[in-house]
Design a protein around this motif. Structure first.
Motif, mmCIF file in Angstrom:
data_model
loop_
_atom_site.group_PDB
_atom_site.id
_atom_site.type_symbol
_atom_site.label_atom_id
_atom_site.label_comp_id
_atom_site.label_asym_id
_atom_site.label_seq_id
_atom_site.Cartn_x
_atom_site.Cartn_y
_atom_site.Cartn_z
ATOM 1 N N ARG A 33 0.844 -1.199 0.000
ATOM 2 C CA ARG A 33 0.000 0.000 0.000
ATOM 3 C C ARG A 33 0.883 1.254 0.000
ATOM 4 N N ILE A 34 0.542 2.164 -0.906
ATOM 5 C CA ILE A 34 1.299 3.401 -1.093
ATOM 6 C C ILE A 34 0.456 4.586 -0.634
ATOM 7 N N ARG A 35 1.027 5.475 0.184
ATOM 8 C CA ARG A 35 0.388 6.752 0.479
ATOM 9 C C ARG A 35 0.699 7.695 -0.676
ATOM 10 N N VAL A 36 -0.317 8.077 -1.417
ATOM 11 C CA VAL A 36 -0.139 8.814 -2.672
ATOM 12 C C VAL A 36 0.066 10.298 -2.382
ATOM 13 N N GLU A 37 1.015 10.895 -3.103
ATOM 14 C CA GLU A 37 1.194 12.340 -2.997
ATOM 15 C C GLU A 37 0.978 13.077 -4.315
ATOM 16 N N ARG A 38 1.065 12.356 -5.434
ATOM 17 C CA ARG A 38 0.875 13.023 -6.722
ATOM 18 C C ARG A 38 0.551 11.988 -7.794
ATOM 19 N N LEU A 39 -0.444 12.312 -8.614
ATOM 20 C CA LEU A 39 -0.743 11.527 -9.804
ATOM 21 C C LEU A 39 -0.178 12.232 -11.020
ATOM 22 N N ASN A 40 0.102 11.487 -12.056
ATOM 23 C CA ASN A 40 0.450 12.061 -13.357
ATOM 24 C C ASN A 40 -0.516 11.459 -14.374
ATOM 25 N N LEU A 41 -1.522 12.230 -14.784
ATOM 26 C CA LEU A 41 -2.472 11.744 -15.772
ATOM 27 C C LEU A 41 -1.792 11.647 -17.123
ATOM 28 N N ASP A 42 -2.098 10.588 -17.870
ATOM 29 C CA ASP A 42 -1.476 10.484 -19.185
ATOM 30 C C ASP A 42 -2.025 11.562 -20.109
ATOM 31 N N ALA A 43 -1.219 11.935 -21.106
ATOM 32 C CA ALA A 43 -1.524 13.109 -21.930
ATOM 33 C C ALA A 43 -2.838 12.973 -22.688
ATOM 34 N N ALA A 44 -3.108 11.779 -23.226
ATOM 35 C CA ALA A 44 -4.341 11.596 -24.000
ATOM 36 C C ALA A 44 -5.570 11.753 -23.118
ATOM 37 N N SER A 45 -5.508 11.213 -21.924
ATOM 38 C CA SER A 45 -6.633 11.309 -21.001
ATOM 39 C C SER A 45 -6.870 12.752 -20.575
ATOM 40 N N PHE A 46 -5.788 13.440 -20.196
ATOM 41 C CA PHE A 46 -5.961 14.828 -19.759
ATOM 42 C C PHE A 46 -6.486 15.702 -20.886
ATOM 43 N N GLY B 93 4.503 8.300 -4.424
ATOM 44 C CA GLY B 93 4.056 8.302 -3.046
ATOM 45 C C GLY B 93 5.064 7.590 -2.166
ATOM 46 N N THR B 94 4.647 7.303 -0.943
ATOM 47 C CA THR B 94 5.519 6.677 0.049
ATOM 48 C C THR B 94 4.929 5.340 0.474
ATOM 49 N N VAL B 95 5.781 4.337 0.556
ATOM 50 C CA VAL B 95 5.320 3.014 0.974
ATOM 51 C C VAL B 95 4.833 3.083 2.423
ATOM 52 N N GLU B 96 3.558 2.704 2.633
ATOM 53 C CA GLU B 96 3.002 2.656 3.985
ATOM 54 C C GLU B 96 3.152 1.271 4.597
ATOM 55 N N GLU B 97 2.848 0.261 3.794
ATOM 56 C CA GLU B 97 2.897 -1.108 4.303
ATOM 57 C C GLU B 97 3.222 -2.050 3.155
ATOM 58 N N ALA B 98 4.100 -3.000 3.417
ATOM 59 C CA ALA B 98 4.456 -4.015 2.426
ATOM 60 C C ALA B 98 4.134 -5.383 2.997
ATOM 61 N N GLY B 99 3.357 -6.169 2.260
ATOM 62 C CA GLY B 99 3.024 -7.513 2.709
ATOM 63 C C GLY B 99 4.249 -8.391 2.822
ATOM 64 N N ARG B 100 4.188 -9.332 3.717
ATOM 65 C CA ARG B 100 5.379 -10.156 4.005
ATOM 66 C C ARG B 100 5.795 -11.013 2.820
ATOM 67 N N ARG B 101 4.885 -11.260 1.872
ATOM 68 C CA ARG B 101 5.236 -12.067 0.711
ATOM 69 C C ARG B 101 5.314 -11.243 -0.577
ATOM 70 N N SER B 102 5.356 -9.935 -0.452
ATOM 71 C CA SER B 102 5.479 -9.103 -1.651
ATOM 72 C C SER B 102 6.854 -9.288 -2.279
ATOM 73 N N PRO B 103 6.911 -9.525 -3.596
ATOM 74 C CA PRO B 103 8.204 -9.708 -4.259
ATOM 75 C C PRO B 103 8.826 -8.399 -4.751
ATOM 76 N N LEU B 104 8.186 -7.251 -4.481
ATOM 77 C CA LEU B 104 8.657 -5.993 -5.061
ATOM 78 C C LEU B 104 9.874 -5.419 -4.349
ATOM 79 N N GLY B 105 10.172 -5.904 -3.159
ATOM 80 C CA GLY B 105 11.358 -5.433 -2.444
ATOM 81 C C GLY B 105 11.227 -4.027 -1.895
ATOM 82 N N LEU B 106 10.013 -3.542 -1.715
ATOM 83 C CA LEU B 106 9.801 -2.188 -1.212
ATOM 84 C C LEU B 106 9.671 -2.197 0.309
ATOM 85 N N LYS B 107 10.146 -1.098 0.930
ATOM 86 C CA LYS B 107 10.130 -0.993 2.390
ATOM 87 C C LYS B 107 9.332 0.230 2.821
ATOM 88 N N PRO B 108 8.632 0.143 3.954
ATOM 89 C CA PRO B 108 7.904 1.312 4.457
ATOM 90 C C PRO B 108 8.825 2.520 4.584
#
Length: 353
Positions: free
Chosen positions: A36-49, A90-105
């Motif tokens: 789970r990521i605490r979001v601080e900014r989105l970047n909408l793709d150009a076609a959508s915007f 954003g900033t990592v809030e919580e990483a599941g114990r079996r997540s393979p992404l290697g991300l840390k809070p």
């Protein structure tokens, strides 16, 4: 059962992947292989915007309201017209114990998968966004699956700058791969012809990076095509292309003539980086027989591209830029750091936004 590709998050319709789903479960409780990521900014793709901006006649409040409605209704940011989304930091809030992404809070990250398949909740009503730019400051959270991709933000770059680059990092990576293959094959075959590359939308984010990547990969001649004089002057000053041509990419004959005049021949590789529909036929017509067209625009109609190539009897290979090439983030950030023209274009774009 928790799916590595997020099937357990699909609410409707059942049985499809998250990107194809109409609605996702964006609850904050994560499975053991999620992050789970605490979001601080989105970047909408150009076609959508662009679609939202034009639909609401430049009314930023209306654009903001529709983005909020899309996210609250669908549990993700996926424009129902263009089908596209964007990405986030954003900033990592919580990483599941079996997540393979290697991300840390505590790590600040950019997601390298589309918002169209990312469970997302916005909690601040987008109060800090005026609806007038692709970058959207916000508060909320998002969930990454086991098969998601994310990059830790570099310390030496402004996060907004990193976000803008990483949003389009698949484009220069695939461009470099295709151009390098042409260079290698011609050298092996004793073919002395130089490799030529045209980038449609060369002054934009993905376009400027693709021009720089093509040159580094060995393209001997490059042309950036832009629609207005101001972009021509900006791209010329950046020095990223051997030539800059002015043409409406929706006019097939004009586009083809502009590319051929600038290069002296049709392009071996044509990269489409514009965010407007109707550029497919011109890109095909501007490409040499046996050449390759790479479509990076979410505004592309792939049926129009295929039928257009058939109708023109054009022997071209057409590739869909899927946004992922191994090492794409590092390559794009390296171009930003190493190419002053690229950095200047990105920084001026951010300043204007």
């Amino acid at each position: 059962m928790t799916s590595p590709v997020g099937l357990h998050r699909v609410v409707e319709p059942a049985g499809v992947l998250p990107q194809a789903a109409w609605r996702l479960d964006a609850s904050p409780e994560i499975a053991p292989n999620e992050v789970r990521i605490r979001v601080e900014r989105l970047n909408l793709d150009a076609a959508s915007f662009r679609q939202l901006w034009e639909k609401h006649g430049g009314d930023g409040d209306a654009v903001r309201a529709e983005v909020l409605e899309i996210v609250s209704t669908r549990g993700k940011m996926q424009n129902p017209v263009t089908g596209s989304g964007g990405m986030l930091i954003g900033t990592v809030e919580e990483a599941g114990r079996r997540s393979p992404l290697g991300l840390k809070p505590g790590e600040r990250v950019a997601t390298l998968v589309s918002l169209t398949l990312t469970p997302l909740v916005i909690t601040d009503g987008l109060a800090r966004w005026d609806g007038r730019s692709e970058q959207v400051p916000c508060d909320g959270y998002a969930v990454l699956f086991a098969r998601s991709i994310a990059a830790v933000l570099p310390d030496d770059l402004d996060p907004q700058l990193s976000l803008a680059v990483l949003d389009v990092c698949g484009a220069p990576a695939l461009t470099a791969r295709v151009v390098a293959r042409y260079v290698t094959d011609r050298a092996r075959e004793g073919d002395a012809r130089p490799v030529s590359v045209a980038v449609i939308g060369g002054a934009g984010k993905s376009g400027s990076l693709s021009l720089a990547a093509a040159r580094r990969a060995g393209a001997a001649r490059t042309v950036g095509v832009v629609p207005v004089a101001a972009e021509r002057d900006t791209l010329t000053a950046a020095g990223l292309a051997d030539a800059v041509a002015l043409a409406d990419a929706r006019d097939p004959v004009a586009l083809s003539q502009a590319v051929t005049t600038a290069l002296g021949v049709p392009a071996d590789v044509t990269v489409v980086c514009v965010d407007v529909p109707g550029c497919e036929h011109g890109a095909v017509l501007a490409t040499a027989d046996g050449g390759t067209v790479i479509f990076f625009s979410m505004a592309t109609s792939f049926s129009a591209a295929a039928l257009g190539a058939e109708g023109l009897a054009a022997d071209v290979t057409m590739l869909v830029g899927n946004g992922y090439v191994p090492g794409h983030a590092e390559l794009a950030l390296g171009l930003l750091r190493g190419e002053p023209g690229v950095r200047a274009l990105f920084e001026s774009r951010l300043a204007a936004d």
